[in-house]
Design a protein around this motif. Structure first.
Motif, PDB file in Angstrom:
ATOM      1  N   LEU A 100      35.166  73.363  49.243  1.00 46.46           N
ATOM      2  CA  LEU A 100      34.056  74.299  49.051  1.00 46.46           C
ATOM      3  C   LEU A 100      33.170  73.923  47.859  1.00 46.46           C
ATOM      4  N   ARG A 101      33.678  73.082  46.948  1.00 47.41           N
ATOM      5  CA  ARG A 101      32.891  72.662  45.779  1.00 47.41           C
ATOM      6  C   ARG A 101      31.577  72.003  46.176  1.00 47.41           C
ATOM      7  N   HIS A 102      31.537  71.351  47.333  1.00 48.85           N
ATOM      8  CA  HIS A 102      30.299  70.671  47.732  1.00 48.85           C
ATOM      9  C   HIS A 102      29.162  71.662  47.998  1.00 48.85           C
ATOM     10  N   LEU A 103      29.471  72.940  48.115  1.00 50.49           N
ATOM     11  CA  LEU A 103      28.446  73.949  48.341  1.00 50.49           C
ATOM     12  C   LEU A 103      27.711  74.346  47.068  1.00 50.49           C
ATOM     13  N   THR A 104      28.219  73.939  45.915  1.00 50.74           N
ATOM     14  CA  THR A 104      27.563  74.245  44.649  1.00 50.74           C
ATOM     15  C   THR A 104      27.312  72.951  43.890  1.00 50.74           C
ATOM     16  N   ASP A 105      26.212  72.901  43.170  1.00 48.59           N
ATOM     17  CA  ASP A 105      25.853  71.709  42.397  1.00 48.59           C
ATOM     18  C   ASP A 105      26.578  71.656  41.058  1.00 48.59           C
ATOM     19  N   GLU A 106      27.264  72.705  40.703  1.00 44.45           N
ATOM     20  CA  GLU A 106      27.898  72.808  39.402  1.00 44.45           C
ATOM     21  C   GLU A 106      29.390  72.515  39.510  1.00 44.45           C
ATOM     22  N   PRO A 107      29.903  71.575  38.692  1.00 46.71           N
ATOM     23  CA  PRO A 107      31.332  71.259  38.772  1.00 46.71           C
ATOM     24  C   PRO A 107      32.222  72.477  38.504  1.00 46.71           C
ATOM     25  N   ALA A 108      31.778  73.367  37.634  1.00 43.26           N
ATOM     26  CA  ALA A 108      32.552  74.574  37.324  1.00 43.26           C
ATOM     27  C   ALA A 108      31.862  75.800  37.909  1.00 43.26           C
ATOM     28  N   GLY A 109      31.236  75.631  39.066  1.00 41.75           N
ATOM     29  CA  GLY A 109      30.505  76.728  39.680  1.00 41.75           C
ATOM     30  C   GLY A 109      31.410  77.819  40.208  1.00 41.75           C
ATOM     31  N   LEU A 110      30.799  78.929  40.524  1.00 40.94           N
ATOM     32  CA  LEU A 110      31.489  80.096  41.059  1.00 40.94           C
ATOM     33  C   LEU A 110      31.630  79.948  42.576  1.00 40.94           C
ATOM     34  N   ILE A 111      32.828  80.187  43.068  1.00 42.15           N
ATOM     35  CA  ILE A 111      33.076  80.243  44.507  1.00 42.15           C
ATOM     36  C   ILE A 111      33.775  81.570  44.778  1.00 42.15           C
ATOM     37  N   ALA A 112      33.148  82.387  45.611  1.00 43.00           N
ATOM     38  CA  ALA A 112      33.747  83.655  46.035  1.00 43.00           C
ATOM     39  C   ALA A 112      33.933  83.580  47.540  1.00 43.00           C
ATOM     40  N   LEU A 113      35.159  83.754  47.967  1.00 43.59           N
ATOM     41  CA  LEU A 113      35.526  83.640  49.366  1.00 43.59           C
ATOM     42  C   LEU A 113      35.835  85.032  49.898  1.00 43.59           C
ATOM     43  N   LEU A 114      35.084  85.443  50.908  1.00 46.74           N
ATOM     44  CA  LEU A 114      35.250  86.756  51.527  1.00 46.74           C
ATOM     45  C   LEU A 114      35.458  86.554  53.026  1.00 46.74           C
ATOM     46  N   PRO A 115      36.040  87.502  53.722  1.00 48.10           N
ATOM     47  CA  PRO A 115      36.179  87.350  55.166  1.00 48.10           C
ATOM     48  C   PRO A 115      34.817  87.073  55.821  1.00 48.10           C
ATOM     49  N   GLY A 116      34.713  85.911  56.448  1.00 47.32           N
ATOM     50  CA  GLY A 116      33.494  85.529  57.152  1.00 47.32           C
ATOM     51  C   GLY A 116      32.401  84.926  56.301  1.00 47.32           C
ATOM     52  N   LEU A 117      32.614  84.757  54.996  1.00 43.02           N
ATOM     53  CA  LEU A 117      31.527  84.346  54.119  1.00 43.02           C
ATOM     54  C   LEU A 117      32.040  83.655  52.863  1.00 43.02           C
ATOM     55  N   VAL A 118      31.297  82.678  52.390  1.00 46.25           N
ATOM     56  CA  VAL A 118      31.565  82.077  51.082  1.00 46.25           C
ATOM     57  C   VAL A 118      30.287  82.163  50.260  1.00 46.25           C
ATOM     58  N   LEU A 119      30.408  82.637  49.023  1.00 47.02           N
ATOM     59  CA  LEU A 119      29.286  82.732  48.095  1.00 47.02           C
ATOM     60  C   LEU A 119      29.500  81.699  46.998  1.00 47.02           C
ATOM     61  N   THR A 120      28.452  80.955  46.671  1.00 47.46           N
ATOM     62  CA  THR A 120      28.551  79.947  45.616  1.00 47.46           C
ATOM     63  C   THR A 120      27.351  80.048  44.695  1.00 47.46           C
ATOM     64  N   GLY A 121      27.549  79.605  43.468  1.00 55.91           N
ATOM     65  CA  GLY A 121      26.470  79.586  42.498  1.00 55.91           C
ATOM     66  C   GLY A 121      27.019  79.228  41.139  1.00 55.91           C
ATOM     67  N   PRO A 122      26.143  79.205  40.134  1.00 59.52           N
ATOM     68  CA  PRO A 122      26.617  78.918  38.787  1.00 59.52           C
ATOM     69  C   PRO A 122      27.506  80.045  38.274  1.00 59.52           C
ATOM     70  N   LEU A 123      28.555  79.685  37.556  1.00 59.99           N
ATOM     71  CA  LEU A 123      29.433  80.685  36.948  1.00 59.99           C
ATOM     72  C   LEU A 123      28.732  81.225  35.713  1.00 59.99           C
ATOM     73  N   PRO A 124      28.397  82.509  35.686  1.00 61.70           N
ATOM     74  CA  PRO A 124      27.684  83.057  34.530  1.00 61.70           C
ATOM     75  C   PRO A 124      28.548  83.000  33.276  1.00 61.70           C
ATOM     76  N   GLN A 125      27.958  82.540  32.191  1.00 61.70           N
ATOM     77  CA  GLN A 125      28.676  82.385  30.926  1.00 61.70           C
ATOM     78  C   GLN A 125      28.246  83.413  29.881  1.00 61.70           C
ATOM     79  N   GLU A 126      26.998  83.798  29.912  1.00 60.49           N
ATOM     80  CA  GLU A 126      26.438  84.682  28.890  1.00 60.49           C
ATOM     81  C   GLU A 126      26.655  86.152  29.229  1.00 60.49           C
ATOM     82  N   PRO A 127      26.813  87.003  28.202  1.00 61.60           N
ATOM     83  CA  PRO A 127      26.898  88.445  28.459  1.00 61.60           C
ATOM     84  C   PRO A 127      25.642  88.930  29.181  1.00 61.60           C
TER      85      PRO A 127
END
Length: 136
Positions: A100-127
């Protein structure tokens, strides 16, 4: 944040994962956004990312600080992937993480796996800045 369909088998966990995030979609997003704003204003240290065009909001933080909204789903970490706290994917998240990492451009990106769906994006670091929670 991007969303992609994914078909997996899921089963109920014997022991729920500790909540580390909460996700909402579509009509549930305004309620989650509102409770997140209340908690951030009260001093909670939360982080968030959204797929505004896809209608998703994920809020990350300590379990006690996480916001609530009717219809939102709590997520926990399983093998470096966020999954529903009460559900377990098959194949297991450990085996799915790297493909699933290939779905995000960020090596430490966020991957959320839900029934029927995968969400990817940058992992937020800042408050979370309360101004970010303003409706789009």
């Amino acid at each position: 944040m991007s969303a992609a369909p994914l078909s997996l088998r899921w089963r109920r966990r014997d022991v729920p994962l500790p909540a580390a995030a909460v996700v909402a979609a579509d009509a549930v997003v305004p309620g989650l956004r509102a409770d997140t704003l209340l908690r951030v204003t009260a001093g909670a240290h939360l982080r968030a990312c959204a797929g505004r065009e896809q209608g998703w909001l994920i809020v990350l933080g300590d379990r006690a600080d996480l916001p609530w909204a009717d219809g939102a789903v709590y997520l926990g970490w399983d093998g470096g992937v966020l999954v529903p706290t009460l559900s377990q994917p098959w194949p297991c998240a450990d085996l799915l993480r790297e493909p699933l990492r290939h779905l995000t451009d960020e090596p430490a990106g966020l991957i959320a796996l839900l029934p029927g769906l995968v969400l990817t994006g940058p992992l937020p670091q800042e408050p979370l800045d309360p101004r970010w929670l303003a409706p789009a």
